[in-house]
Design an enzyme around this catalytic site. Structure first.
Site, mmCIF file in Angstrom:
data_model
loop_
_atom_site.group_PDB
_atom_site.id
_atom_site.type_symbol
_atom_site.label_atom_id
_atom_site.label_comp_id
_atom_site.label_asym_id
_atom_site.label_seq_id
_atom_site.Cartn_x
_atom_site.Cartn_y
_atom_site.Cartn_z
ATOM 1 N N GLU A 17 2.985 -12.995 -36.636
ATOM 2 C CA GLU A 17 2.794 -11.712 -35.943
ATOM 3 C C GLU A 17 1.340 -11.593 -35.487
ATOM 4 O O GLU A 17 0.425 -11.937 -36.226
ATOM 5 C CB GLU A 17 3.134 -10.579 -36.908
ATOM 6 C CG GLU A 17 2.950 -9.202 -36.270
ATOM 7 C CD GLU A 17 3.458 -8.083 -37.175
ATOM 8 O OE1 GLU A 17 4.633 -8.143 -37.606
ATOM 9 O OE2 GLU A 17 2.681 -7.163 -37.442
ATOM 10 N N ARG A 108 11.115 2.869 -35.420
ATOM 11 C CA ARG A 108 10.858 4.286 -35.181
ATOM 12 C C ARG A 108 9.370 4.509 -34.964
ATOM 13 O O ARG A 108 8.949 5.250 -34.084
ATOM 14 C CB ARG A 108 11.331 5.117 -36.379
ATOM 15 C CG ARG A 108 11.200 6.612 -36.128
ATOM 16 C CD ARG A 108 11.214 7.408 -37.405
ATOM 17 N NE ARG A 108 10.013 7.155 -38.191
ATOM 18 C CZ ARG A 108 9.789 7.648 -39.398
ATOM 19 N NH1 ARG A 108 10.703 8.405 -39.975
ATOM 20 N NH2 ARG A 108 8.675 7.373 -40.066
#
Ligand code: FAD
Length: 288
Positions: A17, A108
């Site tokens: 990442e 979210r």
């Protein structure tokens, strides 16, 4: 290449990442990061979204495109919905499609007390199904081996996770954790709850006491005694902490791989030298 197709090839997936560099970093810094990561041959690289606010050099879309089209490594773009309208998400997805980015991590996002959340999406499961209706994307989602900080308990957290998978999430990436037993317990509960998609273990090497304490207070991960001792003894000695932190991460990964995990997602913090050291130390382990 859809991320879900990387699994089931007889060896654990290994992914990395990165985050969009801050405006204070040199404009080409992402290339230095990706040049280094390319050498360790990650199965895919994901790019965070929004976590640095607007103070970033390049957007998630631009970096995902560089990963996909310049480095020819499958890219996964993170996308948060707490402060987005359906129209904004549609535009972001169209941008990713234009760049040939096929994979999205549907999140979210954290609620910002200074910003009233928009109401088009209340939770990530709604974003997952929205993305799947918008096009041919591989959709992944986040999971929390120690429970999400807002969750009342692990049972409800896993119930909502199952809802996210039922909405169409094809692969899960875990929050960082430092005690493998937490992950193994979580994995067992997921499988018992009927969550069958691949679950990657998120590993963050501990390199700096201040940043790890900040991170842990944000995400609620606990620090086991073994790691507390390392922080107490080497916290004020950056080189010693770097060595001990890398050794700790390697130990975690070797144990996870021995247990047959689906994959490891390395939070690289845009530090390819550390990612290379870790990857070099597990090269034979990765091949088994
Ligand atoms: P959700 O799945 O919506 O879960 C949030 C909480 O709500 C949980 O407590 C859950 O149990 C509960 N819940 C879920 N669904 C429902 C429902 N239908 N009804 C009621 N309750 C429900 N943040 C960023 O800003 N940018 C990033 O790039 C980023 N990348 C991340 C990558 C990974 C791998 C992880 C683990 C986290 C990442 N985050 C990122 C942080 C993430 O945005 C926060 O943890 C956020 O608070 C929750 O996001 P979520 O997608 O897990 O939310």
């Amino acid at each position: 290449m859809k991320i879900k197709n990387l699994f089931g090839q007889g060896r654990p997936v290994f992914s990395c990442e990165v985050f969009p560099p801050k405006k204070t970093s040199p404009a080409d810094s992402i290339y230095k990061t990706l040049d280094g990561l390319k050498d360790i041959k990650p199965d895919f690289i994901s790019v965070t979204f929004g976590a640095g606010g607007s103070q970033v050099n390049q957007s998630t879309r631009e970096i995902a495109s560089i990963i996909q089209n310049t480095y020819h490594i499958p890219a996964m773009a993170h996308l948060t919905c707490v402060n987005a309208t359906k129209g904004e998400v549609t535009a972001l997805l169209a941008g990713l499609k234009d760049e040939g980015v096929e994979n999205v991590l549907a999140l979210r996002g954290d609620r910002n007390p200074d910003l009233p959340p928009k109401t088009d999406f209340l939770h990530a499961d709604e974003l997952v199904s929205f993305i799947l209706r918008r096009g041919d994307f591989g959709v992944s989602a986040a999971c929390y081996p120690e429970g999400h900080p807002e969750s009342a308990d692990m049972v409800s957290d896993i119930r909502y996770l199952k809802q996210k998978v039922d909405a169409g999430a094809q692969h899960l990436v875990s929050q960082l954790f430092f005690d493998n037993e937490d992950f193994f317990r979580f994995l067992e509960h997921c499988r018992m709850a009927g969550i069958t998609v691949p679950i990657e273990a998120g590993i963050m090497p501990v390199l700096n006491r201040g940043s790890i304490e900040r991170m842990v207070s944000l995400c609620g991960a606990s620090i086991p005694k073994k790691l507390s001792r390392i922080l107490a003894r080497y916290g004020d000695h950056p080189e010693a902490l770097r060595q001990a932190g890398i050794a700790y991460a390697i130990d975690q990964i070797a144990d996870l791989m021995a247990a047959g995990v689906d994959g490891i997602h390395l939070y690289t913090m845009n530090n390819p030298a550390v990612a290379k050291e870790i990857s070099g130390s597990i090269s034979s382990i990765r091949a088994v």
